[in-house]
Design an enzyme around this catalytic site. Sequence first.
Site, PDB file in Angstrom:
ATOM      1  N   GLY A 154       4.370 -30.545  -5.726  1.00 30.78           N
ATOM      2  CA  GLY A 154       4.495 -29.824  -4.452  1.00 30.78           C
ATOM      3  C   GLY A 154       3.164 -29.732  -3.737  1.00 30.78           C
ATOM      4  O   GLY A 154       2.788 -28.685  -3.212  1.00 30.78           O
ATOM      5  N   LYS A 186      13.506 -18.382 -10.933  1.00 29.84           N
ATOM      6  CA  LYS A 186      12.176 -17.820 -11.194  1.00 29.84           C
ATOM      7  C   LYS A 186      12.202 -16.937 -12.447  1.00 29.84           C
ATOM      8  O   LYS A 186      11.269 -16.978 -13.244  1.00 29.84           O
ATOM      9  CB  LYS A 186      11.677 -17.036  -9.972  1.00 29.84           C
ATOM     10  N   SER A 231       2.156 -31.267  -1.014  1.00 20.14           N
ATOM     11  CA  SER A 231       2.138 -31.655   0.400  1.00 20.14           C
ATOM     12  C   SER A 231       2.096 -30.460   1.343  1.00 20.14           C
ATOM     13  O   SER A 231       2.038 -30.630   2.559  1.00 20.14           O
ATOM     14  CB  SER A 231       3.387 -32.494   0.711  1.00 20.14           C
ATOM     15  N   SER A 232       2.151 -29.249   0.807  1.00 18.25           N
ATOM     16  CA  SER A 232       2.256 -28.075   1.687  1.00 18.25           C
ATOM     17  C   SER A 232       1.843 -26.825   0.931  1.00 18.25           C
ATOM     18  O   SER A 232       1.827 -26.809  -0.312  1.00 18.25           O
ATOM     19  CB  SER A 232       3.725 -27.950   2.154  1.00 18.25           C
ATOM     20  N   GLY A 233       1.508 -25.779   1.657  1.00 21.08           N
ATOM     21  CA  GLY A 233       1.319 -24.439   1.093  1.00 21.08           C
ATOM     22  C   GLY A 233       0.361 -24.379  -0.088  1.00 21.08           C
ATOM     23  O   GLY A 233      -0.747 -24.923  -0.064  1.00 21.08           O
ATOM     24  N   TYR A 292      17.835 -18.528  -6.339  1.00 13.16           N
ATOM     25  CA  TYR A 292      16.368 -18.646  -6.350  1.00 13.16           C
ATOM     26  C   TYR A 292      15.782 -17.735  -7.425  1.00 13.16           C
ATOM     27  O   TYR A 292      14.960 -18.173  -8.237  1.00 13.16           O
ATOM     28  CB  TYR A 292      15.806 -18.259  -4.968  1.00 13.16           C
ATOM     29  N   ASP A 313       9.508 -36.845  -6.720  1.00 13.86           N
ATOM     30  CA  ASP A 313      10.658 -35.964  -6.509  1.00 13.86           C
ATOM     31  C   ASP A 313      10.948 -35.348  -7.876  1.00 13.86           C
ATOM     32  O   ASP A 313      11.395 -36.053  -8.789  1.00 13.86           O
ATOM     33  CB  ASP A 313      11.857 -36.767  -5.988  1.00 13.86           C
TER      34      ASP A 313
HETATM   35  N1  NAP Z   1       5.322 -18.511  -0.083  1.00 13.91           N
HETATM   36  C1  NAP Z   1       5.772 -17.487  -0.758  1.00 13.91           C
HETATM   37  O1  NAP Z   1       5.883 -16.364  -0.215  1.00 13.91           O
HETATM   38  C2  NAP Z   1       6.096 -17.638  -2.227  1.00 13.91           C
HETATM   39  C3  NAP Z   1       6.176 -16.469  -3.011  1.00 13.91           C
HETATM   40  C4  NAP Z   1       6.439 -16.591  -4.369  1.00 13.91           C
HETATM   41  C5  NAP Z   1       6.604 -17.851  -4.942  1.00 13.91           C
HETATM   42  N2  NAP Z   1       6.530 -18.977  -4.175  1.00 13.91           N
HETATM   43  C6  NAP Z   1       6.674 -20.275  -4.854  1.00 13.91           C
HETATM   44  O2  NAP Z   1       5.493 -21.023  -4.650  1.00 13.91           O
HETATM   45  C7  NAP Z   1       5.771 -22.427  -4.791  1.00 13.91           C
HETATM   46  C8  NAP Z   1       5.108 -23.175  -3.657  1.00 13.91           C
HETATM   47  O3  NAP Z   1       5.744 -22.828  -2.442  1.00 13.91           O
HETATM   48  P1  NAP Z   1       4.951 -22.659  -1.070  1.00 13.91           P
HETATM   49  O4  NAP Z   1       5.003 -21.234  -0.714  1.00 13.91           O
HETATM   50  O5  NAP Z   1       3.654 -23.357  -1.102  1.00 13.91           O
HETATM   51  O6  NAP Z   1       6.010 -23.400  -0.111  1.00 13.91           O
HETATM   52  P2  NAP Z   1       5.956 -24.746   0.757  1.00 13.91           P
HETATM   53  O7  NAP Z   1       4.820 -24.691   1.726  1.00 13.91           O
HETATM   54  O8  NAP Z   1       7.321 -24.903   1.304  1.00 13.91           O
HETATM   55  O9  NAP Z   1       5.645 -25.898  -0.324  1.00 13.91           O
HETATM   56  C9  NAP Z   1       6.629 -26.300  -1.238  1.00 13.91           C
HETATM   57  C10 NAP Z   1       6.214 -27.614  -1.877  1.00 13.91           C
HETATM   58  O10 NAP Z   1       7.221 -27.981  -2.833  1.00 13.91           O
HETATM   59  C11 NAP Z   1       7.492 -29.354  -2.672  1.00 13.91           C
HETATM   60  N3  NAP Z   1       8.838 -29.722  -3.117  1.00 13.91           N
HETATM   61  C12 NAP Z   1      10.019 -29.176  -2.781  1.00 13.91           C
HETATM   62  N4  NAP Z   1      11.026 -29.843  -3.361  1.00 13.91           N
HETATM   63  C13 NAP Z   1      10.447 -30.835  -4.087  1.00 13.91           C
HETATM   64  C14 NAP Z   1      10.940 -31.874  -4.922  1.00 13.91           C
HETATM   65  N5  NAP Z   1      12.256 -32.054  -5.129  1.00 13.91           N
HETATM   66  N6  NAP Z   1      10.041 -32.715  -5.520  1.00 13.91           N
HETATM   67  C15 NAP Z   1       8.731 -32.573  -5.315  1.00 13.91           C
HETATM   68  N7  NAP Z   1       8.192 -31.618  -4.539  1.00 13.91           N
HETATM   69  C16 NAP Z   1       9.057 -30.770  -3.936  1.00 13.91           C
HETATM   70  C17 NAP Z   1       7.289 -29.635  -1.198  1.00 13.91           C
HETATM   71  O11 NAP Z   1       6.936 -31.008  -1.023  1.00 13.91           O
HETATM   72  P3  NAP Z   1       7.885 -32.149  -0.414  1.00 13.91           P
HETATM   73  O12 NAP Z   1       8.923 -31.479   0.445  1.00 13.91           O
HETATM   74  O13 NAP Z   1       6.933 -33.033   0.344  1.00 13.91           O
HETATM   75  O14 NAP Z   1       8.433 -32.824  -1.626  1.00 13.91           O
HETATM   76  C18 NAP Z   1       6.090 -28.752  -0.886  1.00 13.91           C
HETATM   77  O15 NAP Z   1       4.888 -29.452  -1.123  1.00 13.91           O
HETATM   78  C19 NAP Z   1       7.296 -22.539  -4.851  1.00 13.91           C
HETATM   79  O16 NAP Z   1       7.698 -22.722  -6.190  1.00 13.91           O
HETATM   80  C20 NAP Z   1       7.777 -21.176  -4.325  1.00 13.91           C
HETATM   81  O17 NAP Z   1       9.032 -20.828  -4.837  1.00 13.91           O
HETATM   82  C21 NAP Z   1       6.290 -18.889  -2.823  1.00 13.91           C
END
Ligand code: NAP
Length: 277
Positions: free
Chosen positions: A10, A148, A12-14, A144, A52
């Site tokens: 993951g 987790k 590519s983002s965040g 979800y 993926d």
């Molecule tokens: N932001 C929050 O408030 C928050 C809070 C608690 C936990 N989290 C957790 O933190 C983690 C990172 O999320 P984020 O907040 O950084 O969100 P995000 O900006 O949406 O980034 C999510 C990343 O996951 C990748 N991804 C999704 N499906 C995938 C797949 N099938 N194969 C490979 N990569 C995949 C996406 O890349 P591609 O689409 O390019 O594959 C993207 O790089 C997640 O597990 C999320 O549940 C987030």
Amino acid sequence: MTKRVILITGASSGMGYAATELFAKHGWHVYAGARRVEKIPTGPSIQPLHLDVTDADSRQQFVEDALADGLRIDVLLNNAGYGEFGPIEEVGLDKVHKQLETNLVGASELTKLVLPQMRQQGSGRIINNSSIGGDVYSPLGGWYYVTKRGLNVWSDVLDTEIRQFGLRSIIIEPGGTESSWLDIAMSNALDNLTAGSPYTPLAEGTRKLLGGMLKTAEATSEDLAKVFYRAATERHPKRRYYFGLTDRMLARFARNHPGMFHEGMSLIVGRLTRNKS
Ligand SMILES: NC(=O)c1ccc[n+]([C@@H]2O[C@H](COP(=O)([O-])OP(=O)(O)OC[C@H]3O[C@@H](n4cnc5c(N)ncnc54)[C@H](OP(=O)(O)O)[C@@H]3O)[C@@H](O)[C@H]2O)c1
């Protein structure tokens, strides 16, 4: 000193994007995977790779590419994930499978691919990006939160199994953090509603509740990358890491007082739906 090596999913983002940049800045070699490979940061010690996490061949190729350079694997950061939000009654089984495969099963299968190398080295860490949603919950996030909470249990069990080899499995529990996560989760919540759904007022209320909470989130993805870095480098890593005290206290409250947490959440939900009807 030999270069330390991390595999990040993951990227590519965040948080995964921020972690890729941070570990590279600290001199690590980063194998950074995502489906949108073109969005992964670039740099001399970053190797962007297509991944993926739901696809067995893709997972295998990702780890093979990393191992082909003959380097170690010090850390696997299981970070890829998203929120398949929607009312439990209305989320289709295909979406349920995709949610479980992405957030939980994919992480586990990738871990299985790196453990032989780590056991051979006699060191290594599996860092799993969970969520305070591993302890707390709200409406619409049923599957979800299952992933987790499941990841937390899975990581704890794994940790008891691999410590004998000098390895660790660690959970990070971010709270609301700036990234694409909220927009994706809320757009899924709307997409998963059936036409004329009786859950529409609840969906709107929950969107406002979570949106309000996450929009005022203090944490940035860069903040969480620093937490990952601590988990990767501290001499005696902890079982759980949080960004801030609020996240830690909220998770602890829900764990220690599940009944009170549940009644509190039900009260809030009651207000959300009453306001809408
Ligand atoms: N932001 C929050 O408030 C928050 C809070 C608690 C936990 N989290 C957790 O933190 C983690 C990172 O999320 P984020 O907040 O950084 O969100 P995000 O900006 O949406 O980034 C999510 C990343 O996951 C990748 N991804 C999704 N499906 C995938 C797949 N099938 N194969 C490979 N990569 C995949 C996406 O890349 P591609 O689409 O390019 O594959 C993207 O790089 C997640 O597990 C999320 O549940 C987030």
